[in-house]
Design an enzyme around this catalytic site. Structure first.
Site, PDB file in Angstrom:
ATOM      1  N   CYS A  54       0.832  -1.213   0.000  1.00 31.05           N
ATOM      2  CA  CYS A  54       0.000   0.000   0.000  1.00 31.05           C
ATOM      3  C   CYS A  54       0.863   1.258   0.000  1.00 31.05           C
ATOM      4  CB  CYS A  54      -0.923  -0.025   1.221  1.00 31.05           C
ATOM      5  SG  CYS A  54      -1.687   1.563   1.610  1.00 31.05           S
ATOM      6  N   CYS A  57       0.473   3.397   3.084  1.00 29.74           N
ATOM      7  CA  CYS A  57       1.169   2.793   4.232  1.00 29.74           C
ATOM      8  C   CYS A  57       2.657   3.075   4.159  1.00 29.74           C
ATOM      9  CB  CYS A  57       0.933   1.287   4.271  1.00 29.74           C
ATOM     10  SG  CYS A  57      -0.813   0.790   4.345  1.00 29.74           S
ATOM     11  N   CYS A 401      -3.412  11.278 -15.277  1.00 28.14           N
ATOM     12  CA  CYS A 401      -4.380  10.260 -14.845  1.00 28.14           C
ATOM     13  C   CYS A 401      -4.688   9.268 -15.971  1.00 28.14           C
ATOM     14  CB  CYS A 401      -5.663  10.948 -14.371  1.00 28.14           C
ATOM     15  SG  CYS A 401      -7.069   9.843 -14.176  1.00 28.14           S
ATOM     16  N   CYS A 404      -8.384   9.103 -16.937  1.00 31.31           N
ATOM     17  CA  CYS A 404      -8.770  10.261 -17.758  1.00 31.31           C
ATOM     18  C   CYS A 404      -8.372  10.038 -19.223  1.00 31.31           C
ATOM     19  CB  CYS A 404      -8.113  11.531 -17.222  1.00 31.31           C
ATOM     20  SG  CYS A 404      -8.475  11.897 -15.489  1.00 31.31           S
TER      21      CYS A 404
END
Length: 496
Positions: A54, A57, A401, A404
């Site tokens: 993660c 994390c 992105c 996108c």
């Protein structure tokens, strides 16, 4: 326990229910086999449930390690790898990473919703340690408690079995995450502050000034709601020290902020030199709806660059003044700050007179905007998206992105199909390079909104699928007029 235990002993230790410290770490590593045993040994413990892969994390890890070192001996910090300890993580309903929870005497007490920086974690968890309200027994104890970086709330009561003290402790329990509480039944301790049986709010000594009261008396009947309201309305004073930890509490107001070298640990005198000049001006405007604050420029440099385009070298010697309203409107004081406060006075008078030009982070207006998808920048948002005669579907995107980029050909096709419809505008805006109006909640990319003609104050988020047919179905349902499609077959022009 030694951190130099041979690796071959670690499985055995886990089987025996003994938590293991990673080499060089002050964070306890817990597993399914030792979680309950270890957590029950501590009055208060913060536990991070994480996954090694993660990204959030990984970003938290060094802050969490630093906080664990600073809190060593006060509040232990632990972590559980949910990829190998699914039983424990499932038992506590962990469905996202990282998830942080506070445990008391082995029982889950609450979710941790505090800051994710080392200093923020330390400050938050110190408030979690010990009793909800600290009992005070001497003048020295009182002086030590209120001489703190944060504000203090102290109750003075006549008896230990007082109904008012019980209600005070109840309020302290409800608000311990945010504020510091203490109480005493030694009424003589309050004489120095001119009280007997009362509750006092002590603002941080570092922020004491001649321009406002440093100790405030709570005079209403004690209850959780009344005390919460009193603290919320008074704790920050006329000009608080804005930090990354308290900024969310101060954002829902029209806020003037002076950015300079604010350092109350190493240079309290210098920090208050400029703050006192801000306070002097603030006294003239406090009844007109503006709030004031001071902030360390280095701490907020990334925000200043992102929101105002201000580089570290821009006027770095003197305080930099900005206004950010609760609606998200932004203003910068262009004139250099003066020690007599006159430049700031003029800036604020111009603000109230409506003479200031709002600061907008905006790309240049496109030279050619005749494509099927209209390019919107902050400077053209009002004329294109807020045109009261048009329905506008607008995509907020980020150039980097991937989602996108996948949407782009479909969104262009949508614009091409509606090119002959003069009632509907298909538009897009780079939300990383332009200010987004506050009534558009853009938390991720792409985000699509529909701004209906005559209803521009209440844009509607689009939450459907992102295929052309789905977007057209949405417009058929929500548009002011039936969409007109560009097709070779004239009989198919009206979308039925």
């Amino acid at each position: 326990m030694s951190r130099l235990l041979p690796a071959v002993t670690l499985p055995l230790l886990a089987l025996l229910g003994i938590a293991v410290l990673a080499a060089g770490s002050d964070v306890l590593e817990l597993s399914d086999s030792d979680f309950d045993y270890t957590v029950a040994e501590h009055e208060t413990m913060l536990v991070e449930f994480f996954a090694p892969w993660c990204g959030h994390c990984q970003k938290l890890a060094p802050e969490y390690e630093s906080a664990a070192t600073q809190l060593k001996g006060t509040v232990p910090l632990a972590k559980v790898d949910c990829t190998v300890n699914s039983q424990t993580c499932g038992r506590f309903g962990v469905n996202g990473y990282p998830t942080l929870k506070i445990f008391r005497n082995g029982q889950e007490a609450s979710a941790y919703d505090g800051p994710r920086s080392a200093e923020g974690i330390v400050s938050y968890m110190k408030k979690q340690a010990g009793p909800n309200s600290t009992p005070l027994h001497s003048q020295e104890g009182l002086d030590t408690f209120i001489n703190n970086f944060d504000a203090s709330v102290v109750g003075f009561f006549s008896r230990s079995d007082s109904v008012l003290l019980a209600e005070f402790k109840k309020a302290a329990s409800a608000m311990r995450d945010s504020y510091r509480f203490a109480h005493t039944t030694g009424l003589e301790l309050g004489l120095k502050h001119g009280v007997e049986a009362d509750v006092l709010l002590f603002r941080p000594p570092r922020l004491n000034s001649k321009f406002e009261e440093n100790v405030l008396k709570f005079s209403d009947p004690i209850s959780v709601s009344s005390l919460r309201r009193f603290i919320r309305d008074n704790i920050y004073g006329m000009c608080p020290h804005l930090t990354s930890e308290n900024k969310d509490n101060l954002k829902n107001r029209d806020l003037v902020t002076a950015y300079y070298n604010v350092d109350y640990l190493r240079n309290p005198k210098g920090s208050n030199y400029w703050r006192n000049r801000i306070l002097k001006v603030a006294t003239q405007f406090q009844s007109r709806g503006l709030s004031f604050s001071v902030a360390d420029r280095q701490e907020f440099q990334d925000d200043l660059e992102e929101d105002f385009g201000i580089s570290p070298s821009d006027g770095a010697e003197l305080p930099l003044i900005t206004i950010r309203t609760r609606e998200g409107h932004k203003y910068i004081m262009q004139e250099e700050f003066t020690r007599d406060g006159k430049a700031l006075e003029k800036f604020l008078e111009d603000y109230f007179a409506g003479k200031l030009k709002r600061f907008l982070k905006s790309e240049p207006r496109p030279e050619n905007n005749n494509g099927p998808v209209k390019v919107v920048v902050a400077e053209t948002f009002e004329e294109i998206v807020n045109d009261p005669t048009k329905d506008v579907l607008i995509e907020f995107y980020a150039p980097w992105c991937g989602h996108c980029k996948n949407l782009e050909p479909k969104y262009t096709e949508l614009g091409e199909q509606l090119a002959d419809d003069h009632n509907i505008v298909i538009a897009k805006m780079d939300a990383t390079a332009n200010d987004v109006p506050s009534n558009y909640d853009v938390q991720g990319f792409p985000t699509i909104y529909f701004a209906k003609a005559g209803m521009k104050d209440s844009p509607m988020p689009y939450e459907g699928a992102r295929e052309v047919k789905d977007l057209l179905s949405f417009l058929k349902k929500e548009a002011t007029h039936p969409p007109i499609l560009k097709r070779e077959d004239e009989e198919q022009k009206v979308c039925s």
